[in-house]
Design a protein around this motif. Structure first.
Motif, PDB file in Angstrom:
ATOM      1  N   TYR A 268      -9.351  -2.592   8.833  1.00  0.00           N
ATOM      2  CA  TYR A 268      -8.591  -2.389   7.757  1.00  0.00           C
ATOM      3  C   TYR A 268      -9.384  -1.705   6.462  1.00  0.00           C
ATOM      4  CZ  TYR A 268     -10.590  -6.792   6.476  1.00  0.00           C
ATOM      5  OH  TYR A 268     -11.498  -7.784   6.389  1.00  0.00           O
ATOM      6  N   LEU A 488      -7.094   7.338   3.046  1.00  0.00           N
ATOM      7  CA  LEU A 488      -6.535   6.101   2.703  1.00  0.00           C
ATOM      8  C   LEU A 488      -6.900   5.645   1.219  1.00  0.00           C
ATOM      9  CD1 LEU A 488      -7.106   3.911   5.817  1.00  0.00           C
ATOM     10  CD2 LEU A 488      -4.978   5.020   4.913  1.00  0.00           C
ATOM     11  N   ASN A 503      -0.203   9.756  11.599  1.00  0.00           N
ATOM     12  CA  ASN A 503       0.628   8.682  10.824  1.00  0.00           C
ATOM     13  C   ASN A 503       0.403   9.038   9.315  1.00  0.00           C
ATOM     14  OD1 ASN A 503       0.717   7.184  13.037  1.00  0.00           O
ATOM     15  ND2 ASN A 503      -0.989   5.749  12.490  1.00  0.00           N
ATOM     16  N   TYR A 505       0.786   7.964   5.391  1.00  0.00           N
ATOM     17  CA  TYR A 505       0.533   6.979   4.505  1.00  0.00           C
ATOM     18  C   TYR A 505       0.985   7.332   3.122  1.00  0.00           C
ATOM     19  CZ  TYR A 505      -2.136   4.769   8.335  1.00  0.00           C
ATOM     20  OH  TYR A 505      -2.667   4.202   9.316  1.00  0.00           O
ATOM     21  N   PRO A 516      -2.739   3.368   0.116  1.00  0.00           N
ATOM     22  CA  PRO A 516      -1.670   3.536   0.591  1.00  0.00           C
ATOM     23  C   PRO A 516      -1.296   2.821   1.809  1.00  0.00           C
ATOM     24  CG  PRO A 516      -3.005   5.253   1.293  1.00  0.00           C
ATOM     25  CD  PRO A 516      -3.910   4.371   0.462  1.00  0.00           C
ATOM     26  N   ARG A 517       0.112   2.737   2.324  1.00  0.00           N
ATOM     27  CA  ARG A 517       0.542   2.211   3.342  1.00  0.00           C
ATOM     28  C   ARG A 517       1.158   2.920   4.246  1.00  0.00           C
ATOM     29  NH1 ARG A 517       2.013  -3.302   4.332  1.00  0.00           N
ATOM     30  NH2 ARG A 517       1.871  -4.030   2.120  1.00  0.00           N
ATOM     31  N   ILE A 518       1.305   2.638   5.350  1.00  0.00           N
ATOM     32  CA  ILE A 518       1.768   3.556   6.453  1.00  0.00           C
ATOM     33  C   ILE A 518       3.506   3.557   6.323  1.00  0.00           C
ATOM     34  CG2 ILE A 518       2.259   1.851   8.417  1.00  0.00           C
ATOM     35  CD1 ILE A 518       1.312   3.861  10.451  1.00  0.00           C
ATOM     36  N   TYR A 519       3.801   4.843   6.417  1.00  0.00           N
ATOM     37  CA  TYR A 519       5.352   5.012   6.124  1.00  0.00           C
ATOM     38  C   TYR A 519       5.865   5.683   7.109  1.00  0.00           C
ATOM     39  CZ  TYR A 519       9.409   6.919   3.867  1.00  0.00           C
ATOM     40  OH  TYR A 519      10.661   7.164   3.291  1.00  0.00           O
ATOM     41  N   LYS A 521       5.014   6.754  11.541  1.00  0.00           N
ATOM     42  CA  LYS A 521       4.114   6.765  12.584  1.00  0.00           C
ATOM     43  C   LYS A 521       4.450   7.834  13.677  1.00  0.00           C
ATOM     44  CE  LYS A 521       3.346   1.706  12.975  1.00  0.00           C
ATOM     45  NZ  LYS A 521       3.522   0.570  13.877  1.00  0.00           N
ATOM     46  N   ILE A 559       7.666   2.392  -0.846  1.00  0.00           N
ATOM     47  CA  ILE A 559       6.785   1.575  -0.150  1.00  0.00           C
ATOM     48  C   ILE A 559       6.450   0.373  -1.030  1.00  0.00           C
ATOM     49  CG2 ILE A 559       4.764   2.582  -1.216  1.00  0.00           C
ATOM     50  CD1 ILE A 559       5.075   2.605   2.578  1.00  0.00           C
ATOM     51  N   TRP A 570      -1.705  -3.902   8.250  1.00  0.00           N
ATOM     52  CA  TRP A 570      -0.840  -3.622   9.141  1.00  0.00           C
ATOM     53  C   TRP A 570       0.487  -3.892   9.418  1.00  0.00           C
ATOM     54  CZ3 TRP A 570      -3.078   0.065  12.233  1.00  0.00           C
ATOM     55  CH2 TRP A 570      -4.501   0.060  12.207  1.00  0.00           C
TER      56      TRP A 570
END
Length: 571
Positions: A268, A488, A503, A505, A516-519, A521, A559, A570
């Motif tokens: 991470y 990231l 992916n 983010y 940032p966070r995954i938005y 995939k 988000i 994750w």
């Protein structure tokens, strides 16, 4: 300090990864590299040497566009080397630039010079029989590539800040000192590449240890309020604190890093943690203590969890910090106040405190090459012929012509415009970045550098359509999840996972302090543009005054912010 490692409950028990065996057996990074150099039957390096040459600043690569075709023809891959220079703070003289320009033109397969976001340059496509020449040319001009890759302290970054050049100069001097202090002590580099005789002394590595660090280690120096080095992507960060315009000391932040593995949720990203403030006179002691603590406590059984950020999470911030204080003999004071307001480069002319001018030139993807309509490489060489100051390579892959006198300012601008180095570039393009990826990076899963220009053009069109064409969104594209373009820490990050698939983010901020966070995939570039069309439309209609895109996505709930990456990255 000695090569001996400490033992106890803070160490990970288990079978060491093979990289540890290779380092231990390498005779302080010599291996059998010399024998491989003299082997004319292959264009590459064999066995452990494939790994060991990285400590000397090189990666073995091949042209992946040709790989399948050559395999069908029963031919070996077309091996060539990437060589990365050690250039703390990114400062290089015009004379040094002209030397590397000539080498790139005559002795590389691509003829280009690649500026990296590690504030240095890379040669791509050096054949094995030209490697010694490359190192000797660097040595002749006072440069080297030692320690720019693998399990050591990498090239040290430093803010390129012409608006406060007096303060910047002193901070830059500390960046150089740290770079030298943390270098490998082995003479292997000089023996192998510069043909120096082996000294009859016993090898030792008092700081790095016989098996060096568990993984790569990155260091930055930051002059607030500008965060152009993306401090939170790095293991050890020194934030300059000035009193009456003079450097007094540094705030220390430890444990940042961005690389992940798509299939491994024990990996991470993490922003760096505050350790405290200390006087500038203790800088070398503090740096050595951080590095040696990570050397002794880092995970040598799993390279995916071997970086400083994982050590910090495993042993605890307080325990790691206390050990640094014990080893250095320095007690940290409370963090001093500082503000970060920007992280992009300031393009065009800026007048410095030294009464000279600084011109920052936008270099898309950092790729300096003579294109049909923009002979950038020739243009930079022409500037180097008349410039008497320095070049500064920025951590955003751009080039600064630094220390320009009034008498040559107009002439340098004329050359820059003539060769396409200055022009009308959007803020969006200036704040977009990609890693090298295909065709040369062996880790690439998807395109990055080669698709960025066209992708940015589409984003520019979307932003103009919705009336925000003068704005920008920090946009990064990487061909794999190893973090080279720092996706990231972007407001929009695309990370490759397979050919043509990424992916996405969202949720970073403009100053680079939020992950940032995954938005979405596994989407295509076309899908990404459709999503951005909708999101940019919402941003343009509903944002508050001066609200960045990333802040908008968080405020409106598009988000959720990542508060503890180890627990919820994750999710």
């Amino acid at each position: 300090m000695s090569d001996k490692k400490c033992s106890g409950p803070l160490l990970i028990q288990g079978k060491l990864v093979d990289a540890e065996r290779m380092k231990a057996d390498s005779c302080y990074l010599r291996g059998s590299i010399t024998e491989d150099l003299n082997n004319g039957l292959t264009g590459g390096f064999n066995g452990d040497n494939f790994f060991l040459i990285r400590f000397h600043g090189m990666y073995q690569q091949d042209d992946r566009d040709l790989r399948a075709e050559r395999a069908e023809q029963k031919l070996d891959a077309k091996h060539a080397m990437m060589l990365r220079c050690r250039l703390p703070g990114g400062v290089i003289t015009p004379e040094q630039w002209l030397a590397i320009d000539r080498f790139a033109e005559k002795n590389t397969l691509y003829g280009s010079i690649r500026l990296t976001n590690r504030q240095t340059f890379q040669f791509h496509g050096i054949l094995k029989n030209n490697l010694k020449l490359a190192h000797k040319i660097l040595s002749n001009i006072g440069l080297d590539s030692l320690g720019t890759a693998n399990d050591v302290n990498r090239n040290v970054l430093c803010s390129s800040n012409p608006m406060e050049s007096g303060l910047h100069q002193e901070v830059y001097e500390y960046a150089k000192k740290i770079s030298e202090h943390l270098l490998p002590r082995t003479r292997a580099y000089a023996e192998i590449w510069l043909d120096q005789k082996r000294a009859a002394t016993t090898d030792s590595e008092p700081i790095l240890g016989k098996t060096y660090l568990p993984r790569k280690f990155k260091t930055t120096f930051v002059v607030p309020p500008h965060n152009e080095v993306d401090l939170h992507a790095n293991d050890m960060n020194f934030i300059a604190i000035a009193e009456k315009g003079v450097l007094a000391g540094f705030n220390l932040l430890v444990g940042g890093g961005l690389s992940i593995d798509h299939s491994d949720k024990t990996t991470y990203p993490r922003t760096a943690s505050d350790f405290g403030y200390f006087s500038k006179n203790n800088t070398l002691k503090v740096a050595e203590a951080v590095v040696s603590t990570q050397r002794d406590w880092g995970n040598r059984t799993n390279r995916k969890n071997a970086k400083t950020r994982y050590t910090l999470e495993r042993v605890g911030l307080h325990v790691f910090k206390s050990e640094v204080e014990r080893r250095s003999g320095v007690t940290f004071q409370p963090m001093r106040h500082y503000d970060l307001t920007t992280r992009g480069d300031r393009f065009g002319w800026v007048y410095g405190a030294d009464c000279k001018w600084n011109l920052t030139l936008f270099i898309e993807n950092g790729r300096i090459l003579d294109y049909p309509d923009r002979p950038l490489k020739t243009g930079v060489a022409e500037i180097a012929k008349i410039h008497k100051g320095f070049f500064r390579l920025t951590a955003n892959q751009n080039l600064m012509v630094s220390g320009v006198a009034d008498t040559v300012k107009e002439k340098i601008e004329t050359v820059a415009r003539l060769y396409g180095l200055m022009g009308n570039t959007s803020h969006q393009r200036e704040n977009s970045m990609a890693c090298v990826s295909f065709p040369t990076c062996p880790l690439a899963m998807a395109e990055a550098e080669r698709i960025l220009p066209k992708f940015v053009t589409h984003v520019e069109n979307i932003m103009r359509k919705y009336g925000v064409g003068d704005e920008y969104i920090v946009l990064r594209i990487t061909g794999c999840p190893n973090g080279c373009a720092r996706a990231l820490l972007a407001e929009i990050g695309l990370i490759g996972r397979s050919p043509g698939r990424y992916n996405m983010y969202l949720g970073g901020n403009r100053i680079g302090t939020r992950i940032p966070r995954i938005y979405q995939k596994n989407i295509s570039i076309e899908d990404a543009l459709k999503i951005l069309d909708q999101l940019i439309y919402q941003w343009s209609n509903s944002r508050t005054i001066d609200e960045g895109f990333g802040d908008f996505t968080i405020r409106t709930g598009l988000i959720k912010p990542i508060l503890d990456p180890a627990q919820d990255f994750w999710k």
